[in-house]
Design a protein around this motif. Sequence first.
Motif, mmCIF file in Angstrom:
data_model
loop_
_atom_site.group_PDB
_atom_site.id
_atom_site.type_symbol
_atom_site.label_atom_id
_atom_site.label_comp_id
_atom_site.label_asym_id
_atom_site.label_seq_id
_atom_site.Cartn_x
_atom_site.Cartn_y
_atom_site.Cartn_z
ATOM 1 N N LEU A 62 0.863 -1.186 0.000
ATOM 2 C CA LEU A 62 0.000 0.000 0.000
ATOM 3 C C LEU A 62 0.895 1.231 0.000
ATOM 4 N N CYS A 63 0.322 2.412 -0.085
ATOM 5 C CA CYS A 63 1.134 3.632 0.039
ATOM 6 C C CYS A 63 1.853 3.574 1.377
ATOM 7 N N ASN A 64 3.131 3.885 1.357
ATOM 8 C CA ASN A 64 3.951 3.781 2.577
ATOM 9 C C ASN A 64 3.879 5.027 3.463
ATOM 10 N N HIS A 65 3.123 6.008 3.020
ATOM 11 C CA HIS A 65 2.990 7.259 3.781
ATOM 12 C C HIS A 65 4.366 7.748 4.267
ATOM 13 N N CYS A 66 5.281 7.770 3.299
ATOM 14 C CA CYS A 66 6.696 8.069 3.564
ATOM 15 C C CYS A 66 6.890 9.424 4.263
ATOM 16 N N SER A 67 7.866 9.461 5.155
ATOM 17 C CA SER A 67 8.191 10.727 5.819
ATOM 18 C C SER A 67 8.889 11.690 4.866
ATOM 19 N N ASP A 68 9.744 11.158 3.984
ATOM 20 C CA ASP A 68 10.372 11.998 2.955
ATOM 21 C C ASP A 68 9.757 11.616 1.614
ATOM 22 N N ALA A 69 8.557 12.065 1.392
ATOM 23 C CA ALA A 69 7.763 11.568 0.257
ATOM 24 C C ALA A 69 8.075 12.323 -1.039
ATOM 25 N N PRO A 70 8.690 11.644 -2.008
ATOM 26 C CA PRO A 70 8.982 12.316 -3.276
ATOM 27 C C PRO A 70 7.728 12.708 -4.059
ATOM 28 N N CYS A 71 6.608 12.026 -3.794
ATOM 29 C CA CYS A 71 5.359 12.401 -4.474
ATOM 30 C C CYS A 71 4.945 13.811 -4.078
ATOM 31 N N VAL A 72 5.166 14.151 -2.814
ATOM 32 C CA VAL A 72 4.817 15.478 -2.307
ATOM 33 C C VAL A 72 5.780 16.517 -2.903
ATOM 34 N N ILE A 89 0.231 11.452 7.632
ATOM 35 C CA ILE A 89 -0.400 10.750 6.502
ATOM 36 C C ILE A 89 -0.047 11.499 5.211
ATOM 37 N N THR A 90 0.253 10.763 4.146
ATOM 38 C CA THR A 90 0.420 11.417 2.851
ATOM 39 C C THR A 90 -0.974 11.553 2.266
ATOM 40 N N MET A 91 -1.463 12.770 2.248
ATOM 41 C CA MET A 91 -2.849 13.051 1.884
ATOM 42 C C MET A 91 -2.907 13.641 0.484
ATOM 43 N N ALA A 106 7.266 10.167 -9.594
ATOM 44 C CA ALA A 106 8.300 10.325 -8.568
ATOM 45 C C ALA A 106 8.270 9.218 -7.509
ATOM 46 N N CYS A 107 7.111 8.637 -7.268
ATOM 47 C CA CYS A 107 6.988 7.619 -6.206
ATOM 48 C C CYS A 107 7.671 6.326 -6.640
ATOM 49 N N PRO A 108 8.627 5.815 -5.858
ATOM 50 C CA PRO A 108 9.310 4.574 -6.246
ATOM 51 C C PRO A 108 8.400 3.341 -6.189
ATOM 52 N N TYR A 109 7.223 3.498 -5.599
ATOM 53 C CA TYR A 109 6.301 2.369 -5.462
ATOM 54 C C TYR A 109 5.136 2.503 -6.455
ATOM 55 N N SER A 110 5.296 3.393 -7.398
ATOM 56 C CA SER A 110 4.233 3.612 -8.380
ATOM 57 C C SER A 110 4.805 3.607 -9.776
ATOM 58 N N SER A 124 1.104 -0.512 -8.303
ATOM 59 C CA SER A 124 1.358 0.924 -8.260
ATOM 60 C C SER A 124 0.466 1.507 -7.184
ATOM 61 N N VAL A 125 1.043 2.189 -6.219
ATOM 62 C CA VAL A 125 0.206 2.696 -5.122
ATOM 63 C C VAL A 125 -0.580 3.939 -5.535
ATOM 64 N N ILE A 126 -0.130 4.613 -6.595
ATOM 65 C CA ILE A 126 -0.917 5.737 -7.127
ATOM 66 C C ILE A 126 -1.529 5.298 -8.455
ATOM 67 N N SER A 127 -2.796 5.572 -8.645
ATOM 68 C CA SER A 127 -3.458 5.271 -9.917
ATOM 69 C C SER A 127 -4.031 6.567 -10.492
ATOM 70 N N GLU A 185 -5.328 8.981 -7.617
ATOM 71 C CA GLU A 185 -5.904 8.594 -6.333
ATOM 72 C C GLU A 185 -4.998 7.567 -5.673
ATOM 73 N N LYS A 186 -5.085 7.495 -4.362
ATOM 74 C CA LYS A 186 -4.249 6.560 -3.604
ATOM 75 C C LYS A 186 -4.782 6.365 -2.191
ATOM 76 N N CYS A 187 -4.198 5.403 -1.488
ATOM 77 C CA CYS A 187 -4.555 5.135 -0.087
ATOM 78 C C CYS A 187 -4.354 6.382 0.765
HETATM 79 S S1 SF4 Z 1 2.692 7.802 -2.857
HETATM 80 FE FE1 SF4 Z 1 4.674 6.736 -2.933
HETATM 81 S S2 SF4 Z 1 6.241 8.261 -2.344
HETATM 82 FE FE2 SF4 Z 1 4.217 9.069 -1.793
HETATM 83 S S3 SF4 Z 1 4.011 8.499 0.364
HETATM 84 FE FE3 SF4 Z 1 3.010 6.877 -0.852
HETATM 85 S S4 SF4 Z 1 4.601 5.335 -1.188
HETATM 86 FE FE4 SF4 Z 1 5.645 7.195 -0.472
#
Ligand code: SF4
Length: 255
Positions: A62-72, A89-91, A106-110, A124-127, A185-187
């Motif tokens: 799932l989305c890892n709600h990263c503290s250093d989130a490259p998506c943000v 939370i990465t909102m 940018a997200c390594p999980y997407s 892909s955690v982002i769709s 959209e994402k978790c």
């Molecule tokens: S969308 Fe990707 S980079 Fe952003 S918080 Fe979730 S896992 Fe991390």
Amino acid sequence: MTQYGMIIDLRKCVGCGACALACKTENNTAIRKDGQTYNWADFLHETEGKFPDTTFRTLPVLCNHCSDAPCVEACPVEPKAMYKTEDGITMHNDERCIGCRACQDACPYSMYEVTKDGAYGEYSVISYNEEGQPTHPFYRDKTELLQGRTGSGAEISSITGSVPPHQTRYNHPDYESVRRDNIVEKCIFCDHRVKNNELPYCVDACPSGARVFGDLNDKNGEPAKLLKQYQHFVLQPEEGTKPNVFYIRDYSAKV
Ligand code: SF4
Ligand code: SF4
């Protein structure tokens, strides 16, 4: 300061998919289509080796709600459509989103487009909801699910008198319960539930209690205790995103 996170116990997870199903009903997500997964709670099944020396591992993702989130970091709009809440939370704010997909890039999980099939391939955690396309095309599709044997999505919709999935209507300042087209959209860690002192629905639904959610910074909380008790890992630590979804008690079944 609160940092919400999740611990997933891989020895308790039986890969039943209850979490994924619960997420779909709670968040009204579409089915996998056109290179997009729409699975806010997804799975990766990994098989290694050659029979009879084979191991098999199931990883809920799932989305890892990263503290250093490259998506943000990548989100170009101001104020950002992808942003961090005060409780970590990465909102995503769907009104501000312009659908540029920089976050997905940018997200390594997407990924922009998943090319492999289902849980055995890519996730892909982002769709992205394509511009001009209905966000739930399945319920307009007239193709039989099994040719000559079953009805179609359109038939289900007409018989039930509705266009599911739509049942969960939540009230959130940033997020519609059914997203429009031309946005990602994402978790959201079920922020709409967490605000009401409820658990994310995937956690609630897991029959074996494999998912534990809470404030990672609460030393007396269950997540912190589990992280202290067991060795743990995150996905792709080399990316330096500081994920807040941790896995404990790694487990691979021997076939
Ligand atoms: S969308 Fe990707 S980079 Fe952003 S918080 Fe979730 S896992 Fe991390
Ligand atoms: S798609 Fe939306 S959330 Fe993602 S970077 Fe573009 S504006 Fe931001």
